[in-house]
Design a protein around this motif. Structure first.
Motif, short mmCIF file in Angstrom:
data_model
loop_
_atom_site.label_atom_id
_atom_site.label_comp_id
_atom_site.label_asym_id
_atom_site.label_seq_id
_atom_site.Cartn_x
_atom_site.Cartn_y
_atom_site.Cartn_z
N ALA A 61 -26.90 10.79 5.55
CA ALA A 61 -27.59 11.11 4.30
C ALA A 61 -27.34 12.58 4.00
CB ALA A 61 -29.08 10.84 4.43
N VAL A 62 -26.79 12.86 2.83
CA VAL A 62 -26.54 14.23 2.41
C VAL A 62 -27.81 14.74 1.74
CG1 VAL A 62 -25.14 15.72 0.93
CG2 VAL A 62 -24.08 13.75 2.09
N PRO A 63 -28.40 15.82 2.25
CA PRO A 63 -29.63 16.35 1.64
C PRO A 63 -29.42 16.63 0.15
CG PRO A 63 -29.18 17.45 3.72
CD PRO A 63 -27.97 16.62 3.39
N GLY A 64 -30.30 16.06 -0.68
CA GLY A 64 -30.19 16.23 -2.12
C GLY A 64 -29.08 15.43 -2.76
N GLY A 65 -28.44 14.57 -1.96
CA GLY A 65 -27.30 13.80 -2.47
C GLY A 65 -27.41 12.33 -2.17
N LEU A 66 -26.28 11.72 -1.90
CA LEU A 66 -26.18 10.29 -1.65
C LEU A 66 -26.06 10.04 -0.15
CD1 LEU A 66 -23.68 9.49 -4.54
CD2 LEU A 66 -26.17 9.31 -4.56
N THR A 67 -25.95 8.76 0.21
CA THR A 67 -25.78 8.37 1.61
C THR A 67 -24.45 7.67 1.77
OG1 THR A 67 -28.16 8.12 1.90
CG2 THR A 67 -26.77 6.97 3.47
N MET A 68 -23.77 7.95 2.88
CA MET A 68 -22.51 7.31 3.19
C MET A 68 -22.72 6.51 4.48
SD MET A 68 -19.61 7.24 5.21
CE MET A 68 -19.94 8.66 6.21
N THR A 69 -22.40 5.22 4.41
CA THR A 69 -22.60 4.32 5.55
C THR A 69 -21.28 3.68 5.93
OG1 THR A 69 -24.88 3.88 4.87
CG2 THR A 69 -23.86 2.27 6.35
N THR A 70 -21.03 3.62 7.25
CA THR A 70 -19.79 3.01 7.73
C THR A 70 -20.01 1.73 8.53
OG1 THR A 70 -19.85 4.39 9.71
CG2 THR A 70 -18.56 5.21 7.84
N SER A 71 -21.25 1.37 8.78
CA SER A 71 -21.52 0.18 9.59
C SER A 71 -21.52 -1.09 8.74
CB SER A 71 -22.85 0.34 10.33
OG SER A 71 -23.88 0.70 9.44
N LYS A 72 -21.18 -2.18 9.39
CA LYS A 72 -21.07 -3.48 8.71
C LYS A 72 -22.42 -3.99 8.20
CE LYS A 72 -18.89 -8.01 9.28
NZ LYS A 72 -18.19 -8.90 10.22
N ASP A 73 -23.51 -3.50 8.78
CA ASP A 73 -24.83 -4.02 8.38
C ASP A 73 -25.13 -3.75 6.90
OD1 ASP A 73 -25.12 -1.28 8.90
OD2 ASP A 73 -27.01 -1.50 10.00
N VAL A 74 -24.59 -2.71 6.33
CA VAL A 74 -24.82 -2.46 4.90
C VAL A 74 -24.10 -3.53 4.07
CG1 VAL A 74 -22.90 -0.83 4.49
CG2 VAL A 74 -24.94 -0.70 3.08
N LEU A 75 -22.93 -3.96 4.51
CA LEU A 75 -22.20 -5.01 3.79
C LEU A 75 -22.88 -6.37 3.97
CD1 LEU A 75 -18.51 -3.95 4.51
CD2 LEU A 75 -19.94 -3.43 2.52
N GLU A 76 -23.45 -6.61 5.14
CA GLU A 76 -24.23 -7.84 5.37
C GLU A 76 -25.44 -7.86 4.44
OE1 GLU A 76 -23.02 -8.36 10.09
OE2 GLU A 76 -24.87 -7.31 9.56
N ALA A 77 -26.08 -6.71 4.27
CA ALA A 77 -27.23 -6.63 3.36
C ALA A 77 -26.79 -6.85 1.91
CB ALA A 77 -27.92 -5.27 3.51
N VAL A 78 -25.65 -6.31 1.52
CA VAL A 78 -25.12 -6.53 0.16
C VAL A 78 -24.88 -8.03 -0.05
CG1 VAL A 78 -23.09 -6.19 -1.33
CG2 VAL A 78 -24.14 -4.22 -0.19
N ALA A 79 -24.25 -8.68 0.92
CA ALA A 79 -23.95 -10.11 0.81
C ALA A 79 -25.24 -10.93 0.71
CB ALA A 79 -23.13 -10.57 2.01
N ALA A 80 -26.29 -10.48 1.38
CA ALA A 80 -27.57 -11.20 1.36
C ALA A 80 -28.41 -10.86 0.12
CB ALA A 80 -28.37 -10.89 2.62
N GLY A 81 -27.94 -9.90 -0.68
CA GLY A 81 -28.69 -9.50 -1.87
C GLY A 81 -29.79 -8.50 -1.59
N THR A 82 -29.79 -7.91 -0.39
CA THR A 82 -30.83 -6.95 -0.03
C THR A 82 -30.28 -5.54 0.19
OG1 THR A 82 -30.60 -7.50 2.32
CG2 THR A 82 -32.25 -8.74 1.05
N GLY A 83 -29.01 -5.34 -0.10
CA GLY A 83 -28.38 -4.04 0.10
C GLY A 83 -28.71 -3.07 -1.01
#
Length: 179
Positions: A86-108
């Motif tokens: 997480a960049v302070p005052g900015g966005l978050t960059m994620t490299t783990s597959k769990d974020v894509l699993e959450a996107v696929a499930a509609g909860t990302g």
């Protein structure tokens, strides 16, 4: 800078997510590839069935580790992914597959940009390139970043970013001057 001629970076907007004494890393956010999320999710054996996301492009994040995925998204307080920065005052960059699993499930994350690869600089390299007029830094608020990265068509992100400088970037010289 408008005069950048290096093929990987000419006309790019890079979201810098790390800048330390060891170097810098960022993601190009305005270069969509021909690969879409449906194809990518198929390749990593995740089922994506959310219609608006299927045709969303995967972006060229930079020339380093182009086989590796990076997800740039708004910060989340309710969910912590296993590998995020997480960049302070900015966005978050994620490299783990769990974020894509959450996107696929509609909860990302509701707003995200998927890239393959990243842009990287060794210690002092980015600073040197800036002094040689290779790059220009455009400081933006989180709201301005969200507007440009997630709500502006990729073909307009460079101009939109540069518009926040308060002057016409075409008046900039590609020559570095030193007193």
């Amino acid at each position: 800078m408008p005069g950048m001629v290096e093929a990987n970076f000419a006309g790019t907007v890079i979201y810098l997510f790390e800048h330390t004494e060891r170097g810098a890393m960022g993601l190009v956010v305005n270069r969509p590839t021909e690969v879409d999320l449906a194809t990518l999710f198929d390749k990593i054996e995740l089922k994506l069935e959310i219609a608006p996301l299927l045709g969303q492009p995967v972006y060229f994040g930079g020339p380093v580790q182009i086989e590796r995925g990076f997800v740039l998204h708004e910060p989340t307080t309710e969910v912590a992914y296993s590998s995020s920065l997480a960049v302070p005052g900015g966005l978050t960059m994620t490299t783990s597959k769990d974020v894509l699993e959450a996107v696929a499930a509609g909860t990302g994350p509701s707003k995200f940009l998927m890239t393959l690869g990243y842009a990287g600089w060794s210690a002092g390299q980015l600073e040197e390139e800036i002094t040689l007029n290779g790059w220009i830094n455009v400081p933006l608020s989180r709201e301005q970043m969200v507007e440009i990265i997630f709500n502006t068509p990729s073909s307009e992100r460079y101009e939109r970013t540069m518009s926040h400088l308060g002057f016409d970037p075409s008046h900039l010289s590609g020559e570095a001057g030193h007193a």
